[in-house]
Motif scaffolding. Structure first.
Motif, short mmCIF file in Angstrom:
data_model
loop_
_atom_site.label_atom_id
_atom_site.label_comp_id
_atom_site.label_asym_id
_atom_site.label_seq_id
_atom_site.Cartn_x
_atom_site.Cartn_y
_atom_site.Cartn_z
N UNK A 1 4.84 -4.90 9.44
CA UNK A 1 4.67 -4.38 10.78
C UNK A 1 5.93 -4.46 12.15
N UNK A 2 6.37 -5.82 11.76
CA UNK A 2 7.57 -6.03 12.64
C UNK A 2 8.84 -5.03 12.42
N UNK A 3 8.74 -4.40 11.09
CA UNK A 3 9.79 -3.61 10.62
C UNK A 3 9.35 -2.20 10.49
N UNK A 4 8.24 -2.15 11.04
CA UNK A 4 7.50 -0.43 11.01
C UNK A 4 7.51 -0.15 9.67
N UNK A 5 7.34 -0.90 8.76
CA UNK A 5 6.93 -0.49 7.39
C UNK A 5 5.72 -0.79 6.78
N UNK A 6 4.63 -0.92 7.62
CA UNK A 6 3.39 -1.19 7.23
C UNK A 6 2.84 -0.19 6.15
N UNK A 7 3.34 0.70 6.12
CA UNK A 7 3.10 1.78 4.94
C UNK A 7 3.45 1.43 3.35
N UNK A 8 4.18 0.33 3.59
CA UNK A 8 4.92 -0.03 2.39
C UNK A 8 4.20 -1.10 1.84
N UNK A 9 3.08 -1.53 2.26
CA UNK A 9 2.20 -2.51 1.66
C UNK A 9 1.81 -2.77 0.46
N UNK A 10 1.31 -1.53 0.05
CA UNK A 10 1.01 -1.50 -1.54
C UNK A 10 2.13 -1.54 -2.28
N UNK A 11 3.13 -1.24 -1.98
CA UNK A 11 4.32 -1.03 -2.82
C UNK A 11 4.72 -2.67 -2.77
#
Length: 276
Positions: free
Chosen positions: A123-133
């Motif tokens: 979230x801090x890096x704006x990459x929460x969409x990468x969670x599954x990966x």
């Protein structure tokens, strides 16, 4: 455990409800003789937190494990913390995803606390969409570095490295100093042999530690004891100071002031007044 420990020993279990199985784990533990299980009020429970308190109070009511807690008295408390949860979500302090059940963690074997950390990092890096990966990468990283247990601090080390692998787009292009230290043996012997290619890429020509890491550190006990000589009362003081330097000193000052009944302003730390 109870057969070999003192009869009055209490067994305490702490688990999370990340995959929705925490309720069952707690219940089976109670049936097996566990004395204490951690729960959390439903407003902030479940997901990566503990199983809900109210559900256990209701489940155990009328059984030999009855808690004696009045379920109705929990309602206003739960309602209060629903408001707290809403405010925390609004200001971004609480990610609503951590309160959801995710059965995929049964596959990834990611414990609740670690999952929360991963979400916060992304979230801090704006990459929460990468969670599954990232979750899919965690078992790979863990295998590469010899299957360290996913508990603090090794869980954080593995999780952070999985995040770096995914975000950078290349495995081990960037590594943390802690991950390198893990592979070097600074955290002790790993349960399995780490991947040789990964070790070569990350550690390079640095020497691998094969002995007990602490044996390479100069003894420090007497040094720390001397530094707190004016506050020393018992061995635990030295350990507290070694682990939590500034916090321990503040506590020692408060304890000394309280013992000598001097101005209680001396008992005030940066974090507030210690309770008497």
């Amino acid at each position: 455990m109870k057969e070999v420990l003192k009869p009055e020993t209490k067994i305490h279990l702490h688990t999370h409800n990340t995959t929705g199985t925490g309720d069952m784990v707690n219940l089976k533990a109670i049936e097996a003789g566990c004395d204490i299980v951690d729960t959390a009020l439903s407003a902030l429970g479940n997901g990566t937190a503990n199983p809900a308190t109210e559900a256990f109070v209701a489940t155990l009511a009328g059984t030999e494990y009855d808690t004696g807690i009045d379920l109705e008295k929990l309602v206003p408390i739960t309602n209060h913390f629903k408001g707290v949860a809403t405010e925390l979500e609004k200001n971004g302090s609480l990610n609503p995803n951590v309160r959801k059940v995710d059965v995929n963690t049964l596959i990834y074997q990611v414990p609740g606390g670690m999952l929360s950390n991963l979400m916060n990092q992304l979230k801090q890096q704006g990459k929460l969409d990468k969670l599954e990966e990232v979750l899919a990468e965690v078992p790979n990283v863990r295998k590469d570095c010899g299957y360290p247990p996913l508990v603090t601090p090794s869980s954080q080390i593995v999780g952070t490295q999985a995040v770096l692998n995914v975000i950078s787009g290349e495995r081990y292009k960037m590594v943390t100093k802690e991950f390198k230290a893990l592979l070097k043996g600074e955290y002790g012997k790993l349960p399995a042999e780490p991947d040789a290619d990964v070790v070569k890429k990350v550690v390079g020509d640095d020497k691998i530690i094969t002995c007990r890491p602490a044996d390479l550190i100069e003894p420090e006990y007497e040094k720390y004891k001397a530094e707190i000589a004016e506050y020393y009362t018992k061995e635990e003081d030295v350990l507290s100071y070694a682990l939590f330097n500034e916090v321990a000193i503040n506590y020692f000052k408060w304890r000394l002031a309280n013992k000598k009944a001097v101005d209680k302003d001396l008992a005030t730390s940066k974090d507030g007044v210690y309770p008497v």
